[in-house]
Write a protein that holds these residues in place. Structure first.
Motif, short mmCIF file in Angstrom:
data_model
loop_
_atom_site.label_atom_id
_atom_site.label_comp_id
_atom_site.label_asym_id
_atom_site.label_seq_id
_atom_site.Cartn_x
_atom_site.Cartn_y
_atom_site.Cartn_z
N LEU A 1 0.68 -1.51 0.43
CA LEU A 1 0.14 0.12 0.17
C LEU A 1 0.47 1.29 -0.07
N TYR A 2 0.97 2.58 -0.67
CA TYR A 2 0.98 3.16 -0.97
C TYR A 2 0.39 4.82 -1.37
N ASN A 3 0.47 5.46 -1.20
CA ASN A 3 -0.32 6.91 -1.66
C ASN A 3 -1.73 5.98 -2.26
N SER A 4 -2.16 4.78 -1.16
CA SER A 4 -4.09 5.37 -1.58
C SER A 4 -3.82 3.89 -2.54
N ARG A 5 -2.89 3.41 -2.36
CA ARG A 5 -3.13 2.32 -4.49
C ARG A 5 -2.12 0.86 -3.35
N TYR A 6 -2.68 0.61 -4.13
CA TYR A 6 -1.74 -1.32 -3.92
C TYR A 6 -1.12 -1.48 -5.15
N TYR A 7 -0.35 -1.95 -4.51
CA TYR A 7 1.38 -2.49 -6.05
C TYR A 7 1.24 -3.54 -5.75
N GLN A 8 1.73 -4.67 -6.51
CA GLN A 8 2.21 -5.93 -6.31
C GLN A 8 3.78 -5.39 -6.01
N SER A 9 4.11 -6.37 -5.19
CA SER A 9 5.64 -6.24 -4.88
C SER A 9 6.11 -8.07 -5.57
N LYS A 10 7.38 -6.95 -6.52
CA LYS A 10 8.45 -7.08 -7.08
C LYS A 10 9.20 -8.38 -6.60
N GLY A 11 9.27 -8.57 -5.34
CA GLY A 11 10.13 -9.14 -4.21
C GLY A 11 9.61 -10.10 -2.95
N ILE A 12 10.88 -9.10 -1.49
CA ILE A 12 10.10 -9.60 -0.01
C ILE A 12 10.65 -8.95 0.07
N ASP A 13 9.67 -8.19 1.57
CA ASP A 13 10.35 -7.70 2.51
C ASP A 13 10.30 -8.57 3.89
N LEU A 14 11.57 -8.56 4.73
CA LEU A 14 11.88 -8.50 5.75
C LEU A 14 12.54 -8.24 6.82
N ALA A 15 11.64 -8.61 7.79
CA ALA A 15 11.81 -7.23 9.21
C ALA A 15 12.17 -8.42 10.83
N ALA A 16 12.11 -7.69 11.19
CA ALA A 16 13.01 -8.67 12.89
C ALA A 16 11.97 -8.29 13.19
N LYS B 1 11.00 -5.49 15.59
CA LYS B 1 11.48 -4.60 14.62
C LYS B 1 12.16 -3.25 14.97
N LYS B 2 13.85 -4.09 15.05
CA LYS B 2 15.18 -3.23 15.84
C LYS B 2 15.02 -3.49 14.22
N SER B 3 16.83 -2.57 14.04
CA SER B 3 17.37 -2.89 12.68
C SER B 3 18.51 -4.38 13.10
N PHE B 4 18.54 -4.51 11.77
CA PHE B 4 19.59 -5.56 11.78
C PHE B 4 20.70 -6.01 10.47
N ASP B 5 21.60 -6.63 10.44
CA ASP B 5 22.38 -6.55 9.72
C ASP B 5 21.74 -6.95 8.27
N VAL B 6 22.57 -6.83 7.06
CA VAL B 6 21.66 -7.19 6.28
C VAL B 6 22.82 -7.54 5.13
N VAL B 7 22.95 -8.54 4.44
CA VAL B 7 23.99 -9.46 4.01
C VAL B 7 24.17 -10.30 2.56
N ALA B 8 25.12 -9.90 2.48
CA ALA B 8 24.72 -10.45 0.64
C ALA B 8 24.57 -11.74 0.37
N SER B 9 23.72 -12.35 -0.34
CA SER B 9 23.02 -13.68 -0.60
C SER B 9 23.55 -14.32 -0.97
N LEU B 10 24.45 -14.42 -2.41
CA LEU B 10 25.91 -14.10 -2.90
C LEU B 10 27.26 -13.81 -3.37
N SER B 11 28.67 -14.54 -3.82
CA SER B 11 28.91 -13.33 -3.83
C SER B 11 29.30 -12.38 -5.51
N GLY B 12 29.30 -11.19 -4.83
CA GLY B 12 29.52 -11.02 -6.34
C GLY B 12 29.93 -9.53 -6.11
N THR B 13 29.91 -8.61 -7.20
CA THR B 13 30.33 -7.55 -7.78
C THR B 13 29.43 -6.34 -7.26
N VAL B 14 30.12 -5.29 -6.49
CA VAL B 14 28.62 -3.73 -6.44
C VAL B 14 28.68 -3.77 -7.65
#
Length: 307
Positions: A107-122, A125-138
């Motif tokens: 939901l954004y700006n009173s409209r629903y949008y299809q998610s192209k990925g996933i959202d992960l939360a602790a 509700k606190k912050s956490f470290d985000v790590v690389a899912s695979l080895s690669g280049t930024v």
């Protein structure tokens, strides 16, 4: 009086020998050759005694050994193991049930949008470290007004991962990152703010978004194989459609050919009708002329009788 046996007399007798000067020449030549050889080898250290197999193994230990092929990695969740995070927004799949699709809407700006990925939360509700899912280049690091800080990584074979809603970033463009290395920390963004502190993660192959949940703890080869299978199925579908079109054209042509005799018969019948009409017209014209002749003859006879 006898000559004394002095050293000078001894050397004189030696000089008179025939072998003396050739011997001197040989000794001098030997010394010269030895000096030249010694000078040439002056800067060379003596080689150690070689054992069998030294020639084949020379240089193997000069540098660290590298494996011929790197071990294939399994696609992992983009969060640290101690993050205790869970998926709060799913990937929108058109083949999923209504409940799963509802959980994949943002939901954004009173409209629903299809998610192209996933959202992960602790869970806390606190912050956490985000790590690389695979080895690669930024490939890219940017700040998006709706998605927050974004990191895009490429992993070869057109496989990419996308990390958004980051509070801060620990890498820069061009960095080589190993699987599990920290990319940043989870944060919040305007798009998906209902999830609070979270990270948005996407997985793509050849710019086509796929459901990350289907590939977690699976080797990259599965993703590549599924894409190849999808391309094959698409090719089969196109071939089938082409064949159906060809068959439809053939059927239409056959129907046209079947209807052609009927058209010829109709045309022949039309020509016959026209011919009959023409004959009828000629007959009517002839009868009219005969009737006119008879009328004229009767008038002449009447005139004679009147006279």
């Amino acid at each position: 009086m006898k000559e004394e046996n002095t050293p000078k007399n001894k050397w004189s007798r030696i000089y008179r020998k025939k072998w003396f000067f050739p011997a001197v020449y040989l000794v001098v030549a030997a010394l010269l050759v030895s000096g030249v050889v010694w000078y040439q080898n002056l800067d060379k250290s003596p080689e150690a005694t070689k054992e069998p197999g030294d020639a084949a193994t020379k240089g193997l230990h000069d540098q660290d050994a590298k494996p011929v092929l790197d071990q294939e990695e399994n696609i992992q969740m983009p969060v640290a193991k101690d993050a205790n995070a869970e998926i709060v927004t799913k990937f929108f799949d058109y083949d999923a049930d209504e409940e799963s699709q509802a959980a994949a809407l943002v939901l954004y700006n009173s409209r629903y949008y299809q998610s192209k990925g996933i959202d992960l939360a602790a869970k806390d509700k606190k912050s956490f470290d985000v790590v690389a899912s695979l080895s690669g280049t930024v490939q890219e690091v940017k700040e998006d007004p709706l998605l927050g800080n974004v990191v895009v990584m490429e992993h070869g074979n057109d496989v990419k991962t996308y990390y958004a809603s980051l509070q801060d970033v620990a890498v820069k463009t061009g960095d080589n990152v190993k699987q599990g290395d920290k990319l940043g920390t989870a944060g919040s963004s305007l798009f998906g703010k209902e999830n609070g502190t979270h990270v948005h993660f996407e997985l793509s192959k050849s710019e086509q978004k796929v459901n990350p949940e289907s590939y977690f703890n699976q080797p990259v080869s599965k993703l590549l194989a599924n894409e190849a299978e999808g391309v094959s199925e698409q090719g089969d579908t196109d071939d089938k459609a082409a064949k159906d079109d060809q068959q439809g054209n053939a059927d239409d042509q056959g129907k046209t050919e079947e209807n052609s005799p009927d058209s010829s018969d109709d045309q022949a019948n039309d020509q016959s009708d026209d011919q009959v009409d023409e004959n009828s017209s000629d007959t009517e014209d002839g009868n009219a002329k005969d009737k006119d002749k008879e009328t004229s003859k009767s008038d002449k006879e009447a005139s004679k009788h009147a006279e």
